[in-house]
Design an enzyme around this catalytic site. Structure first.
Site, PDB file in Angstrom:
ATOM      1  N   HIS A  54       0.832  -0.886   0.143  1.00 32.84           N
ATOM      2  CA  HIS A  54      -0.255   0.059  -0.279  1.00 32.84           C
ATOM      3  C   HIS A  54       0.905   1.139  -0.011  1.00 32.84           C
ATOM      4  CE1 HIS A  54       0.943  -0.494   4.169  1.00 32.84           C
ATOM      5  NE2 HIS A  54       0.544   0.969   4.692  1.00 32.84           N
ATOM      6  N   HIS A  56       1.535   3.611   1.897  1.00 29.33           N
ATOM      7  CA  HIS A  56       2.393   5.375   3.175  1.00 29.33           C
ATOM      8  C   HIS A  56       3.411   4.950   3.149  1.00 29.33           C
ATOM      9  CE1 HIS A  56      -1.571   3.862   5.817  1.00 29.33           C
ATOM     10  NE2 HIS A  56      -2.009   4.673   5.171  1.00 29.33           N
ATOM     11  N   ASP A  58       5.725   4.545   5.116  1.00 27.57           N
ATOM     12  CA  ASP A  58       6.245   4.215   5.941  1.00 27.57           C
ATOM     13  C   ASP A  58       6.872   2.139   4.680  1.00 27.57           C
ATOM     14  OD1 ASP A  58       4.238   3.846   6.294  1.00 27.57           O
ATOM     15  OD2 ASP A  58       4.538   1.979   7.982  1.00 27.57           O
ATOM     16  N   HIS A  59       6.431   2.430   3.683  1.00 26.33           N
ATOM     17  CA  HIS A  59       5.915   1.036   2.787  1.00 26.33           C
ATOM     18  C   HIS A  59       6.715   1.544   2.016  1.00 26.33           C
ATOM     19  CE1 HIS A  59       3.879  -1.371   5.513  1.00 26.33           C
ATOM     20  NE2 HIS A  59       3.429   0.226   6.794  1.00 26.33           N
ATOM     21  N   HIS A 113      -7.082  -0.991   5.659  1.00 23.23           N
ATOM     22  CA  HIS A 113      -6.464  -0.272   6.552  1.00 23.23           C
ATOM     23  C   HIS A 113      -6.712   1.437   5.248  1.00 23.23           C
ATOM     24  CE1 HIS A 113      -3.011   1.022   8.750  1.00 23.23           C
ATOM     25  NE2 HIS A 113      -1.474   1.096   6.799  1.00 23.23           N
ATOM     26  N   ASP A 137       0.162  -3.903   6.608  1.00 24.73           N
ATOM     27  CA  ASP A 137      -0.654  -3.423   7.809  1.00 24.73           C
ATOM     28  C   ASP A 137      -2.218  -3.684   7.616  1.00 24.73           C
ATOM     29  OD1 ASP A 137       1.500  -2.531   8.213  1.00 24.73           O
ATOM     30  OD2 ASP A 137       0.835  -0.023   8.186  1.00 24.73           O
ATOM     31  N   HIS A 175       5.668  -4.370  10.698  1.00 23.05           N
ATOM     32  CA  HIS A 175       5.790  -3.544  12.116  1.00 23.05           C
ATOM     33  C   HIS A 175       5.482  -4.971  13.200  1.00 23.05           C
ATOM     34  CE1 HIS A 175       4.936   0.012   9.933  1.00 23.05           C
ATOM     35  NE2 HIS A 175       3.885  -0.089   9.798  1.00 23.05           N
TER      36      HIS A 175
HETATM   37 FE    FE Z   1       3.108   0.760   7.752  1.00 26.77          FE
HETATM   38 ZN    ZN Z   2      -0.288   1.755   6.683  1.00 26.42          ZN
END
Ligand code: FE
Ligand code: ZN
Length: 257
Positions: A54, A56, A58-59, A113, A137, A175
């Site tokens: 996805h 985001h 942090d990905h 998410h 996530d 995570h």
């Molecule tokens: Fe994340």
């Molecule tokens: Zn995420």
């Protein structure tokens, strides 16, 4: 196909898939470039693909930098993430297939998410007896992702899809949230002996800075409240009358936990 788990940011994991025969690698959700570069160097492997779950940051944070260094890399992501994943080239939908290291991943559409979230599932083969699930996530060890762009109904459908996979599937979530997730699980399902046992094991592992990812889907089915909204004990604990209502209440409680 070997999976290397790389730490990134404060609690993210990047997964580097290595094909030793071809000396090729792919990364799932590269938050940062440095750990990926370091691992590629140690292996002497060439990066050929980025599999994003996805959009985001942090990905997808290292997509651009990795493309600078490896211009031939192909970037995969969900069809509905068009315009949100940097340098995306392949737009995947439920049922699409992706090849790497003589393995074929099935794409699962798992919104909740985010509205475009996908998961990559490599089923077992004759040579490799465990399935590998890269779920970003959506599903966490002992928990699930927050609903930023989806509804409880969507998330229950997405998690049901993941729950239908075989028990011995390894769950590679993005995570290290397991300890906190299990603390929450104990507040709603505290008489569940499997959770008590898992909590003790995870607590000991974390005290020694050991990773708790991957987990096994069979363990998640027994201990993760976000896969157990149809269990009478959990429904009673949150006074939920249906799976969706039970899930929604659990998610709301976890958001405030
Ligand atoms: Fe994340
Ligand atoms: Zn995420």
């Amino acid at each position: 196909m070997q999976v290397h788990r790389l730490r990134a940011l404060s609690d993210n994991y990047i997964f580097l898939l290595h094909d030793p025969e071809q000396q090729q690698a792919a990364v799932v959700d590269p938050a940062e470039a440095t750990p990926v570069r370091r691992c590629l160097q140690e292996l002497g492997a060439d990066l050929v693909a980025i599999f994003n779950t996805h959009h985001h940051s942090d990905h997808v944070g290292a997509n651009h930098q990795l493309l600078q260094q490896f211009p031939a890399v192909c970037v995969y992501g969900g069809a509905d993430d068009r315009g949100r994943i940097p340098r995306q080239q392949v737009f995947l939908q439920e049922g699409d297939r992706v090849e790497f290291a003589k393995r074929t991943a099935e794409v699962l559409f798992v919104p909740g998410h985010t509205r475009a979230h996908i998961a990559y599932y490599f089923p077992p083969t004759a040579e490799a007896e465990t399935g590998e699930l890269f779920c970003g996530d959506t599903l966490f060890a002992g928990g699930c992702g927050r609903l930023f762009e989806g509804t409880p109904t969507q998330m229950v459908a997405s998690l049901s899809k993941l729950r239908d996979l075989p028990d011995r599937t390894r769950v590679w979530c993005a995570h290290e949230y397991t300890l906190k997730n299990l603390k929450f699980a104990l507040t709603v399902d505290g008489n569940n002996p499997d959770i008590l046992e898992r909590f003790a094991a995870v607590k000991a592992a974390r005290q020694q800075q050991q990773a708790t990812v991957p987990s096994l889907l069979g363990v998640e089915k027994l201990t993760n409240p976000f896969l157990r909204w149809d269990q009478p004990a959990l429904q009673a604990a949150v006074k939920g009358n249906s799976p969706v209502q039970t899930f929604g209440r659990l998610r709301g409680m976890k958001d405030r936990f």
